[in-house]
Design an enzyme around this catalytic site. Structure first.
Site, PDB file in Angstrom:
ATOM      1  N   LYS A   1       0.843  -1.204   0.000  1.00 29.96           N
ATOM      2  CA  LYS A   1       0.000   0.000   0.000  1.00 29.96           C
ATOM      3  C   LYS A   1       0.877   1.253   0.000  1.00 29.96           C
ATOM      4  O   LYS A   1       2.076   1.180   0.313  1.00 29.96           O
ATOM      5  CB  LYS A   1      -0.897  -0.005   1.239  1.00 29.96           C
ATOM      6  CG  LYS A   1      -0.115   0.081   2.553  1.00 29.96           C
ATOM      7  CD  LYS A   1      -0.970  -0.220   3.779  1.00 29.96           C
ATOM      8  CE  LYS A   1      -0.147  -0.148   5.046  1.00 29.96           C
ATOM      9  NZ  LYS A   1      -0.876  -0.649   6.221  1.00 29.96           N
TER      10      LYS A   1
ATOM     11  N   TYR B   1      15.966  30.718   5.614  1.00 28.72           N
ATOM     12  CA  TYR B   1      14.793  31.495   6.034  1.00 28.72           C
ATOM     13  C   TYR B   1      14.813  31.727   7.539  1.00 28.72           C
ATOM     14  O   TYR B   1      15.090  30.814   8.319  1.00 28.72           O
ATOM     15  CB  TYR B   1      13.514  30.726   5.705  1.00 28.72           C
ATOM     16  CG  TYR B   1      13.138  30.731   4.242  1.00 28.72           C
ATOM     17  CD1 TYR B   1      12.898  31.940   3.563  1.00 28.72           C
ATOM     18  CD2 TYR B   1      12.986  29.540   3.547  1.00 28.72           C
ATOM     19  CE1 TYR B   1      12.522  31.940   2.224  1.00 28.72           C
ATOM     20  CE2 TYR B   1      12.602  29.527   2.210  1.00 28.72           C
ATOM     21  CZ  TYR B   1      12.373  30.737   1.554  1.00 28.72           C
ATOM     22  OH  TYR B   1      12.003  30.727   0.236  1.00 28.72           O
TER      23      TYR B   1
HETATM   24  C1  LIG Z   1      -0.158  -1.624   6.879  1.00 32.27           C
HETATM   25  C2  LIG Z   1      -0.761  -2.904   7.298  1.00 32.27           C
HETATM   26  C3  LIG Z   1       0.050  -4.039   7.524  1.00 32.27           C
HETATM   27  C4  LIG Z   1       1.560  -3.987   7.527  1.00 32.27           C
HETATM   28  O1  LIG Z   1       2.027  -3.450   8.731  1.00 32.27           O
HETATM   29  P1  LIG Z   1       3.598  -3.369   9.041  1.00 32.27           P
HETATM   30  O2  LIG Z   1       3.695  -2.903  10.430  1.00 32.27           O
HETATM   31  O3  LIG Z   1       4.164  -2.374   8.072  1.00 32.27           O
HETATM   32  O4  LIG Z   1       4.140  -4.736   8.807  1.00 32.27           O
HETATM   33  C5  LIG Z   1      -0.588  -5.232   7.783  1.00 32.27           C
HETATM   34  N1  LIG Z   1      -1.945  -5.319   7.826  1.00 32.27           N
HETATM   35  C6  LIG Z   1      -2.743  -4.249   7.650  1.00 32.27           C
HETATM   36  C7  LIG Z   1      -4.207  -4.419   7.741  1.00 32.27           C
HETATM   37  C8  LIG Z   1      -2.183  -3.003   7.392  1.00 32.27           C
HETATM   38  O5  LIG Z   1      -2.970  -1.932   7.232  1.00 32.27           O
END
Ligand SMILES: *Cc1c(COP(=O)(O)O)cnc(C)c1O
Length: 366
Positions: free
Chosen positions: A33, A256
Protein backbone atom coordinates in the site's frame (compact mmCIF):
# COMPACT_ATOMS: atom_id res chain seq x y z
CA UNK A 1 20.51 13.58 -14.94
CA UNK A 2 18.54 13.28 -11.72
CA UNK A 3 19.03 15.76 -8.90
CA UNK A 4 17.76 13.22 -6.38
CA UNK A 5 17.04 9.49 -6.37
CA UNK A 6 15.49 6.92 -4.10
CA UNK A 7 17.53 3.83 -4.88
CA UNK A 8 15.55 0.65 -4.28
CA UNK A 9 17.66 -2.45 -3.73
CA UNK A 10 15.65 -5.45 -4.90
CA UNK A 11 18.37 -7.78 -3.60
CA UNK A 12 17.69 -6.46 -0.11
CA UNK A 13 13.93 -6.78 -0.64
CA UNK A 14 14.32 -10.43 -1.71
CA UNK A 15 16.56 -11.21 1.22
CA UNK A 16 14.07 -9.69 3.69
CA UNK A 17 11.20 -11.66 2.14
CA UNK A 18 13.19 -14.90 2.38
CA UNK A 19 14.08 -14.19 6.00
CA UNK A 20 10.50 -13.35 7.00
CA UNK A 21 9.13 -16.42 5.23
CA UNK A 22 11.55 -18.67 7.02
CA UNK A 23 10.74 -16.99 10.35
CA UNK A 24 6.98 -17.42 9.93
CA UNK A 25 6.83 -20.75 8.10
CA UNK A 26 3.50 -19.55 6.65
CA UNK A 27 2.46 -17.86 3.45
CA UNK A 28 3.59 -14.25 3.21
CA UNK A 29 1.61 -11.24 2.05
CA UNK A 30 3.86 -8.42 0.82
CA UNK A 31 2.12 -5.22 1.91
CA UNK A 32 2.56 -2.67 -0.89
CA UNK A 33 0.00 0.00 0.00
CA UNK A 34 0.92 3.69 -0.26
CA UNK A 35 3.16 3.20 -3.30
CA UNK A 36 4.87 0.31 -1.48
CA UNK A 37 5.70 2.55 1.50
CA UNK A 38 7.20 5.02 -0.97
CA UNK A 39 9.36 2.40 -2.69
CA UNK A 40 7.24 2.17 -5.87
CA UNK A 41 4.06 0.06 -6.17
CA UNK A 42 4.83 -1.79 -9.39
CA UNK A 43 8.57 -2.17 -8.95
CA UNK A 44 8.12 -3.65 -5.50
CA UNK A 45 4.90 -5.56 -6.22
CA UNK A 46 6.30 -7.40 -9.23
CA UNK A 47 9.65 -8.00 -7.51
CA UNK A 48 8.00 -9.32 -4.34
CA UNK A 49 6.02 -11.80 -6.41
CA UNK A 50 9.27 -12.99 -8.05
CA UNK A 51 10.97 -13.16 -4.66
CA UNK A 52 8.42 -15.61 -3.34
CA UNK A 53 5.66 -13.51 -1.79
CA UNK A 54 2.44 -15.54 -1.89
CA UNK A 55 0.04 -12.59 -1.68
CA UNK A 56 0.08 -8.83 -2.14
CA UNK A 57 -1.82 -6.58 0.25
CA UNK A 58 -2.96 -3.00 -0.38
CA UNK A 59 -5.33 -0.49 1.15
CA UNK A 60 -7.07 0.80 -1.96
CA UNK A 61 -8.90 -0.96 -4.75
CA UNK A 62 -7.12 1.18 -7.35
CA UNK A 63 -3.75 0.02 -6.02
CA UNK A 64 -4.90 -3.57 -6.45
CA UNK A 65 -6.19 -2.98 -9.97
CA UNK A 66 -2.92 -1.31 -11.00
CA UNK A 67 -1.00 -4.35 -9.79
CA UNK A 68 -3.31 -6.81 -11.56
CA UNK A 69 -3.34 -4.93 -14.87
CA UNK A 70 0.47 -4.83 -14.82
CA UNK A 71 0.81 -8.57 -14.58
CA UNK A 72 0.66 -9.62 -10.92
CA UNK A 73 -0.77 -13.15 -10.81
CA UNK A 74 -0.75 -14.03 -7.09
CA UNK A 75 -3.81 -13.17 -4.97
CA UNK A 76 -4.21 -9.50 -4.04
CA UNK A 77 -6.20 -8.32 -1.02
CA UNK A 78 -7.51 -4.74 -0.71
CA UNK A 79 -8.77 -3.81 2.75
CA UNK A 80 -9.95 -0.21 2.60
CA UNK A 81 -12.80 -0.58 0.12
CA UNK A 82 -15.83 1.32 1.39
CA UNK A 83 -19.50 0.87 0.55
CA UNK A 84 -20.22 2.49 -2.82
CA UNK A 85 -16.88 1.37 -4.30
CA UNK A 86 -16.61 -0.24 -7.70
CA UNK A 87 -16.82 -3.80 -6.34
CA UNK A 88 -17.61 -5.13 -9.81
CA UNK A 89 -14.15 -4.06 -11.01
CA UNK A 90 -12.65 -5.85 -8.04
CA UNK A 91 -14.38 -9.07 -9.04
CA UNK A 92 -13.52 -8.59 -12.73
CA UNK A 93 -9.82 -8.21 -11.77
CA UNK A 94 -9.91 -11.17 -9.41
CA UNK A 95 -9.14 -9.08 -6.37
CA UNK A 96 -9.96 -10.23 -2.85
CA UNK A 97 -11.94 -7.68 -0.86
CA UNK A 98 -11.91 -7.17 2.88
CA UNK A 99 -15.42 -6.78 4.23
CA UNK A 100 -15.89 -4.78 7.42
CA UNK A 101 -19.51 -3.66 7.28
CA UNK A 102 -22.92 -5.09 6.43
CA UNK A 103 -23.43 -2.30 3.88
CA UNK A 104 -20.33 -3.34 1.92
CA UNK A 105 -21.22 -7.03 2.29
CA UNK A 106 -24.67 -6.50 0.77
CA UNK A 107 -23.23 -4.71 -2.26
CA UNK A 108 -20.67 -7.45 -2.81
CA UNK A 109 -23.01 -10.37 -2.21
CA UNK A 110 -25.33 -9.33 -5.04
CA UNK A 111 -22.56 -9.51 -7.66
CA UNK A 112 -22.20 -12.57 -9.88
CA UNK A 113 -19.28 -15.04 -9.83
CA UNK A 114 -19.01 -15.48 -6.08
CA UNK A 115 -16.76 -12.59 -5.07
CA UNK A 116 -13.74 -13.56 -2.94
CA UNK A 117 -13.94 -11.90 0.47
CA UNK A 118 -11.94 -11.74 3.69
CA UNK A 119 -14.00 -10.92 6.77
CA UNK A 120 -12.27 -8.24 8.82
CA UNK A 121 -12.69 -8.43 12.60
CA UNK A 122 -12.22 -5.62 15.08
CA UNK A 123 -10.51 -7.51 17.88
CA UNK A 124 -9.52 -4.48 19.93
CA UNK A 125 -7.83 -1.86 17.81
CA UNK A 126 -11.17 -0.11 17.25
CA UNK A 127 -10.41 0.90 13.69
CA UNK A 128 -11.24 -1.48 10.82
CA UNK A 129 -13.40 -4.58 11.07
CA UNK A 130 -16.69 -5.81 12.51
CA UNK A 131 -17.53 -4.77 16.05
CA UNK A 132 -21.10 -3.61 16.78
CA UNK A 133 -22.57 -5.22 13.65
CA UNK A 134 -21.10 -8.67 14.35
CA UNK A 135 -24.20 -10.52 15.58
CA UNK A 136 -26.27 -9.16 12.72
CA UNK A 137 -23.53 -9.98 10.22
CA UNK A 138 -23.63 -13.62 11.29
CA UNK A 139 -27.30 -13.74 10.14
CA UNK A 140 -26.46 -12.79 6.52
CA UNK A 141 -26.72 -15.13 3.55
CA UNK A 142 -23.18 -16.16 2.59
CA UNK A 143 -24.20 -18.43 -0.28
CA UNK A 144 -23.28 -15.93 -3.03
CA UNK A 145 -19.75 -15.14 -1.81
CA UNK A 146 -16.57 -17.13 -1.45
CA UNK A 147 -15.19 -16.54 2.05
CA UNK A 148 -11.47 -16.99 1.51
CA UNK A 149 -10.17 -15.37 4.65
CA UNK A 150 -10.78 -13.91 8.07
CA UNK A 151 -8.39 -11.40 9.57
CA UNK A 152 -7.71 -8.70 12.09
CA UNK A 153 -4.95 -6.24 12.98
CA UNK A 154 -2.93 -5.67 16.16
CA UNK A 155 -2.73 -2.26 17.80
CA UNK A 156 0.36 -3.01 19.92
CA UNK A 157 2.28 -5.85 18.26
CA UNK A 158 5.43 -3.74 18.59
CA UNK A 159 5.06 -4.03 22.39
CA UNK A 160 5.18 -7.82 22.69
CA UNK A 161 4.67 -7.84 26.47
CA UNK A 162 1.38 -5.90 26.35
CA UNK A 163 -1.65 -7.94 27.39
CA UNK A 164 -3.73 -6.33 24.64
CA UNK A 165 -1.94 -8.68 22.23
CA UNK A 166 -3.27 -11.74 24.07
CA UNK A 167 -6.71 -10.20 24.36
CA UNK A 168 -6.84 -9.50 20.63
CA UNK A 169 -5.69 -13.05 19.84
CA UNK A 170 -8.39 -14.50 22.11
CA UNK A 171 -11.05 -12.28 20.63
CA UNK A 172 -9.90 -13.35 17.16
CA UNK A 173 -10.28 -17.02 18.05
CA UNK A 174 -13.71 -16.40 19.55
CA UNK A 175 -14.97 -14.60 16.46
CA UNK A 176 -13.51 -17.28 14.17
CA UNK A 177 -15.44 -19.83 16.28
CA UNK A 178 -18.63 -17.76 15.81
CA UNK A 179 -18.16 -18.15 12.06
CA UNK A 180 -17.55 -21.89 12.37
CA UNK A 181 -20.85 -22.25 14.24
CA UNK A 182 -22.70 -20.97 11.16
CA UNK A 183 -20.66 -23.20 8.88
CA UNK A 184 -18.15 -20.60 7.65
CA UNK A 185 -14.57 -21.91 7.90
CA UNK A 186 -12.33 -19.58 5.89
CA UNK A 187 -9.20 -21.40 4.73
CA UNK A 188 -6.93 -18.38 5.35
CA UNK A 189 -6.69 -16.79 8.80
CA UNK A 190 -4.33 -13.85 9.25
CA UNK A 191 -3.51 -11.50 12.09
CA UNK A 192 0.20 -10.66 12.05
CA UNK A 193 1.83 -7.48 10.82
CA UNK A 194 5.65 -7.19 10.80
CA UNK A 195 6.04 -6.88 14.55
CA UNK A 196 3.87 -9.93 15.26
CA UNK A 197 5.62 -11.86 12.49
CA UNK A 198 8.90 -11.20 14.30
CA UNK A 199 7.70 -11.50 17.90
CA UNK A 200 4.45 -13.47 18.16
CA UNK A 201 4.44 -16.94 16.54
CA UNK A 202 1.11 -17.74 18.21
CA UNK A 203 -0.50 -15.20 15.87
CA UNK A 204 0.94 -16.44 12.57
CA UNK A 205 -1.96 -18.74 11.50
CA UNK A 206 -1.75 -19.39 7.70
CA UNK A 207 -0.46 -16.06 6.49
CA UNK A 208 1.54 -13.06 7.74
CA UNK A 209 1.16 -9.55 6.33
CA UNK A 210 4.56 -7.89 6.30
CA UNK A 211 5.08 -4.27 5.40
CA UNK A 212 7.81 -2.31 7.12
CA UNK A 213 10.06 -5.33 7.80
CA UNK A 214 10.00 -6.31 4.15
CA UNK A 215 11.42 -2.86 3.41
CA UNK A 216 14.21 -3.71 5.83
CA UNK A 217 13.06 -1.38 8.60
CA UNK A 218 12.24 -2.13 12.21
CA UNK A 219 8.57 -1.83 13.27
CA UNK A 220 9.78 -0.02 16.40
CA UNK A 221 13.40 0.81 17.07
CA UNK A 222 12.89 1.30 20.80
CA UNK A 223 11.09 -1.97 21.59
CA UNK A 224 12.35 -4.29 18.84
CA UNK A 225 15.76 -2.83 17.97
CA UNK A 226 17.22 -1.52 14.73
CA UNK A 227 17.15 -3.08 11.27
CA UNK A 228 20.64 -4.34 11.91
CA UNK A 229 19.66 -5.99 15.19
CA UNK A 230 16.79 -7.70 13.38
CA UNK A 231 19.08 -8.71 10.46
CA UNK A 232 16.87 -6.79 8.06
CA UNK A 233 18.36 -4.92 5.11
CA UNK A 234 16.98 -1.43 4.43
CA UNK A 235 15.73 -1.35 0.85
CA UNK A 236 15.66 2.39 0.19
CA UNK A 237 18.69 4.62 -0.05
CA UNK A 238 17.92 8.29 -0.62
CA UNK A 239 20.53 10.46 -2.27
CA UNK A 240 20.64 13.96 -3.72
CA UNK A 241 23.00 16.22 -5.60
CA UNK A 242 24.87 19.12 -4.08
CA UNK A 243 23.56 22.04 -6.08
CA UNK A 244 26.30 24.31 -4.76
CA UNK A 245 29.27 24.27 -2.41
CA UNK A 246 30.36 27.60 -0.98
CA UNK A 247 32.99 28.81 1.49
CA UNK A 248 31.70 31.16 4.15
CA UNK A 249 33.18 32.91 7.18
CA UNK A 250 32.05 32.47 10.79
CA UNK A 251 28.88 34.32 11.75
CA UNK A 252 26.84 34.19 8.55
CA UNK A 253 23.11 33.60 8.80
CA UNK A 254 21.78 30.62 6.87
CA UNK A 255 18.32 30.18 5.42
CA UNK A 256 14.79 31.49 6.03
CA UNK A 257 14.39 33.29 9.31
CA UNK A 258 18.16 33.36 9.84
CA UNK A 259 17.63 30.70 12.48
CA UNK A 260 21.22 29.41 12.29
CA UNK A 261 24.65 31.00 11.94
CA UNK A 262 28.01 29.47 11.10
CA UNK A 263 30.26 29.30 14.15
CA UNK A 264 33.54 28.99 12.24
CA UNK A 265 34.77 29.50 8.72
CA UNK A 266 33.37 26.51 6.83
CA UNK A 267 32.02 25.14 3.58
CA UNK A 268 28.28 24.82 3.13
CA UNK A 269 26.53 22.46 0.73
CA UNK A 270 23.15 23.19 -0.82
CA UNK A 271 21.30 19.86 -1.12
CA UNK A 272 18.71 19.74 -3.89
CA UNK A 273 15.81 18.25 -1.94
CA UNK A 274 13.31 19.85 0.38
CA UNK A 275 10.05 19.40 2.17
CA UNK A 276 8.23 19.09 -1.17
CA UNK A 277 10.20 15.88 -1.59
CA UNK A 278 9.36 14.59 1.88
CA UNK A 279 12.30 15.95 3.85
CA UNK A 280 10.61 16.82 7.17
CA UNK A 281 10.88 20.53 7.90
CA UNK A 282 11.04 19.92 11.64
CA UNK A 283 14.03 17.55 11.43
CA UNK A 284 16.79 18.37 13.92
CA UNK A 285 20.24 16.86 14.47
CA UNK A 286 20.36 14.97 11.19
CA UNK A 287 21.80 15.71 7.76
CA UNK A 288 23.64 13.95 4.94
CA UNK A 289 26.68 11.75 4.44
CA UNK A 290 29.51 12.60 2.06
CA UNK A 291 33.18 11.67 1.78
CA UNK A 292 32.89 9.23 4.67
CA UNK A 293 31.43 11.66 7.17
CA UNK A 294 28.22 13.24 8.32
CA UNK A 295 27.34 16.82 7.42
CA UNK A 296 24.53 18.20 9.61
CA UNK A 297 21.68 20.42 8.46
CA UNK A 298 22.19 24.10 9.13
CA UNK A 299 19.18 26.44 9.07
CA UNK A 300 15.64 25.72 7.96
CA UNK A 301 14.68 23.17 5.34
CA UNK A 302 13.13 24.89 2.29
CA UNK A 303 10.66 23.51 -0.21
CA UNK A 304 13.26 22.25 -2.69
CA UNK A 305 16.58 22.63 -0.89
CA UNK A 306 18.36 22.49 2.41
CA UNK A 307 21.84 23.49 3.52
CA UNK A 308 24.38 21.31 5.30
CA UNK A 309 27.63 22.20 7.03
CA UNK A 310 30.32 20.23 5.16
CA UNK A 311 33.22 21.45 7.34
CA UNK A 312 36.16 23.64 6.38
CA UNK A 313 38.31 20.78 5.10
CA UNK A 314 35.62 19.23 2.87
CA UNK A 315 36.65 18.40 -0.68
CA UNK A 316 33.03 18.20 -1.88
CA UNK A 317 32.16 20.13 -5.03
CA UNK A 318 28.93 21.15 -6.69
CA UNK A 319 27.36 18.16 -8.40
CA UNK A 320 28.58 15.57 -5.89
CA UNK A 321 26.05 13.12 -4.54
CA UNK A 322 25.25 13.03 -0.85
CA UNK A 323 23.44 10.21 0.98
CA UNK A 324 20.42 11.52 2.87
CA UNK A 325 19.74 8.13 4.38
CA UNK A 326 20.80 4.57 3.76
CA UNK A 327 21.30 1.32 5.62
CA UNK A 328 23.81 2.91 8.00
CA UNK A 329 26.58 0.44 7.21
CA UNK A 330 29.01 3.15 6.13
CA UNK A 331 28.10 5.57 8.90
CA UNK A 332 25.36 7.40 7.02
CA UNK A 333 22.10 8.49 8.60
CA UNK A 334 19.23 5.99 8.41
CA UNK A 335 15.46 6.33 7.94
CA UNK A 336 15.32 5.56 11.69
CA UNK A 337 17.56 8.59 12.40
CA UNK A 338 15.34 10.83 10.26
CA UNK A 339 12.27 9.43 12.04
CA UNK A 340 13.67 10.26 15.44
CA UNK A 341 14.95 13.63 14.23
CA UNK A 342 11.45 14.62 13.14
CA UNK A 343 9.52 13.20 16.13
CA UNK A 344 8.11 10.53 13.85
CA UNK A 345 8.84 6.97 12.67
CA UNK A 346 10.68 5.33 9.77
CA UNK A 347 7.29 4.40 8.20
CA UNK A 348 6.45 8.06 7.69
CA UNK A 349 9.92 8.99 6.41
CA UNK A 350 9.97 6.52 3.52
CA UNK A 351 6.26 6.80 2.72
CA UNK A 352 6.39 10.56 2.30
CA UNK A 353 9.26 10.70 -0.19
CA UNK A 354 7.50 12.67 -2.90
CA UNK A 355 6.57 11.82 -6.47
CA UNK A 356 9.26 14.16 -7.90
CA UNK A 357 11.95 11.77 -6.67
CA UNK A 358 12.52 8.97 -9.18
CA UNK A 359 12.72 5.46 -7.78
CA UNK A 360 15.75 3.74 -9.27
CA UNK A 361 15.83 -0.05 -8.97
CA UNK A 362 19.51 -0.67 -8.40
CA UNK A 363 21.94 -1.55 -5.63
CA UNK A 364 22.92 1.16 -3.21
CA UNK A 365 25.86 3.45 -3.89
CA UNK A 366 28.40 4.97 -1.50
C1 LIG B 1 -0.16 -1.62 6.88
C2 LIG B 1 -0.76 -2.90 7.30
C3 LIG B 1 0.05 -4.04 7.52
C4 LIG B 1 1.56 -3.99 7.53
O1 LIG B 1 2.03 -3.45 8.73
P1 LIG B 1 3.60 -3.37 9.04
O2 LIG B 1 3.69 -2.90 10.43
O3 LIG B 1 4.16 -2.37 8.07
O4 LIG B 1 4.14 -4.74 8.81
C5 LIG B 1 -0.59 -5.23 7.78
N1 LIG B 1 -1.94 -5.32 7.83
C6 LIG B 1 -2.74 -4.25 7.65
C7 LIG B 1 -4.21 -4.42 7.74
C8 LIG B 1 -2.18 -3.00 7.39
O5 LIG B 1 -2.97 -1.93 7.23
Amino acid sequence: MNRAEARIDIGHLSSNIAQLKSASKTELMAVVKADAYGHGLLGVGLSAEKAGADWLGVALLEEAITLRTHGVRIPILAWLVSPGSDFKSAVDHDIDIAVASIAAFKEIAQLPNKPRIHIELDTGMTRGGFLDEWEEFLLQDFSTVNVIGVFSHFARADEPGEKQNDEQLQRFNTMVADLAKIGINPPIKHLSNSAATIKNPSAHFNLVRTGISMYGLSPDISTLGSSNQLSLKPVMQLRAKLHLVKSVPAGVAVGYGATAHTTTQTKLGVVSMGYADGIPRIAKNVGVFIDGKKAPIIGRISMDQFVVDLGADSTAVSGDWVIVFGDGSHGEYTADDWGTASLSINYEIVTRIGPRVPRIYAPHVY
